[in-house]
Design a protein around this motif. Structure first.
Motif: not given
Ligand code: IMP
Length: 443
Positions: A12-13, A38, A115, A127-128, A131, A228
């Protein structure tokens, strides 16, 4: 070429927001197929920073239609906040310009609470996550407890589903010392959300089918990145949706045959937010420098991103998994601020050389990246807008990268503005056909 998928090849990013925003002018519809708020897609509009989370980045073009597919999880409060924020900067999004699937899942107030419990329970192995309730909402979908957008429009169904969910979820919340939630206020709030959401809601699969029959073109906007992906990423340190090309068909209710080409967005170095393996991570001053020059802070959470060298093993895997036809390389100008450039092309693991990516953390945590070192090219590519002016040293670096990834580069982003972009014109023309003309002439 009718429909193009734009996908991130790393964690991502990668800078997808800018690329989607740029390409959007050549398409009629821009559709998200997975994830939720997210995501953080950053676009600079006349020098102003705009961050989109849930609404497709192409919406900034006033004549385009944005589509939110069934594969997404939607927090209605976040959705309306984003609409209001867009309105405050003069981007009016009426219902005829934004379509939301009636089958998308809804993030409920208990999802972020669950979560937090889950992340705390994991301790050091958390997982970090962002949230935002993304994971628990997808869990409810798979476990068949989920509440869908269409349910918000049926008050009796909505009340019953909230009651059933709370009868179960409250037991978990209370077991972990949290207060129980009440049906009444949640029902009232989500019924109101449903009323406001109603004009946007459609059967997205049928809508897109009709649009395609009418000759319209679609840009599919991937969120997060390939590494991811729930199945193909560095599990369990992944998000909970299918961010790879496979997610397009299920996440929008379309035939996979509708993806006519795939563009992979790859950053000239790697970043990662949250926990999980990262073979080329730099925990030294060079990593700090990349973060500083590249302004690497999460667009959604503001968390600093972990930074490291480009990883061709991982990017090659992403190209293979998704059938990437052409690459967009972002932020190579950031590397110009370093004394030298490195890029990993293989891993050493248990005495042998690996060129294929293995997604298991216990493998990736124990590999040693093998690097090639490059001199920083002479002459800057920052703000460059034409292919002819690319420095010779940069072209050599680009050729190496294309050979390693077995995929050509067609777009190079050279700065944050919409116009800071270099096209390899014949490749873009080959990929986009007639659609390329509009883009290239306007550039
Ligand atoms: P979640 O998607 O909030 O469940 O996070 C799961 C993992 O994906 C974590 O490590 C987040 O930091 C990462 N993550 C989720 N969305 C993004 C994004 O748009 N960019 C980068 N990392 C993301």
């Amino acid at each position: 070429m009718n429909n193009l998928l734009v996908i991130g090849t790393q964690w991502g990013d990668e800078g997808k927001g800018k690329i989607v925003d740029f390409l959007a002018s050549a398409f009629d519809l821009i559709a998200r197929y997975q994830g939720g708020h997210n995501a953080g897609h950053t676009v600079y509009l006349e020098g102003k920073k705009v961050v989109l989370h849930l609404i497709p980045a192409g919406i900034l073009h006033p004549d385009k239609i944005g589509v939110i597919g069934n594969g997404l999880v939607i927090d209605p409060a976040a959705f309306f906040k984003e609409l209001d924020d867009l309105k405050s900067i003069g981007v009016e999004v009426e219902a005829k310009r934004l379509v939301v699937s009636r089958s998308a899942q809804v993030i409920m107030p208990y999802h972020p609470l669950l979560e937090k419990i889950s992340e705390t329970q994991r301790g050091k192995k958390m997982i970090g996550t962002t949230c935002r309730g993304i994971g628990p909402c997808y869990e409810d979908k798979a476990a068949r407890w989920g509440i869908r957008v269409a349910d918000l429009l049926e008050p009796s169904v909505l009340r019953e589903k909230i009651e059933e969910n709370l009868a179960f979820k409250n037991k978990i919340l209370q077991a972990f010392g949290q207060p129980a939630l009440e049906t009444g206020p949640i029902y009232e709030q989500y019924k109101r959300f449903g009323e406001r959401l109603a004009p946007f809601v459609k059967d997205v699969s049928a809508f897109l089918y009709e649009q395609i029959k009418a000759g319209k073109s679609i840009l599919f906007e991937g969120a997060q990145g390939v590494l991811l992906d729930l199945d193909h990423g560095t599990f369990p340190y992944v998000t909970s949706s299918s961010s790879t090309a496979g997610g397009v068909a299920t996440g929008l209710g379309l035939s996979p045959k509708q993806i006519t080409a795939v563009l992979g967005v790859t950053k000239a170095y790697c970043t990662r937010v949250g926990s999980g393996p990262f073979p080329t991570e730099l925990k030294d001053e060079t990593g700090a420098q990349l973060a500083r020059i590249g302004d690497e802070f999460g667009a959604t959470t503001g968390r600093p991103r972990r930074c490291g060298w480009f990883d061709a093993v991982a990017a090659r895997y992403a190209c293979r998994l998704n059938g990437v036809d052409l690459l967009a390389l972002t932020k190579p100008d950031v590397l110009e601020g370093l004394p030298e450039i490195k890029a990993c092309y293989a891993y050493e693991y248990k005495g042998s050389k690996l060129k294929d990516f293995l997604s298991d953390p216990y493998v990736l945590d124990n590999v040693r990246p093998v690097y090639r070192t490059f001199k920083v090219w002479e002459g800057s590519i920052h703000h460059l807008r034409s292919e002819e002016k690319l420095p010779a040293g940069f072209i050599d670096y680009l050729k190496w990268l294309e050979d390693e990834l077995e995929t050509p580069v067609g777009i190079i982003s050279t700065g944050v503005d919409r116009e800071d972009i270099v096209f390899v014109e014949d490749r873009i023309s080959r990929l986009l056909g007639d659609r390329a003309e509009e883009l290239l002439v306007g550039h």
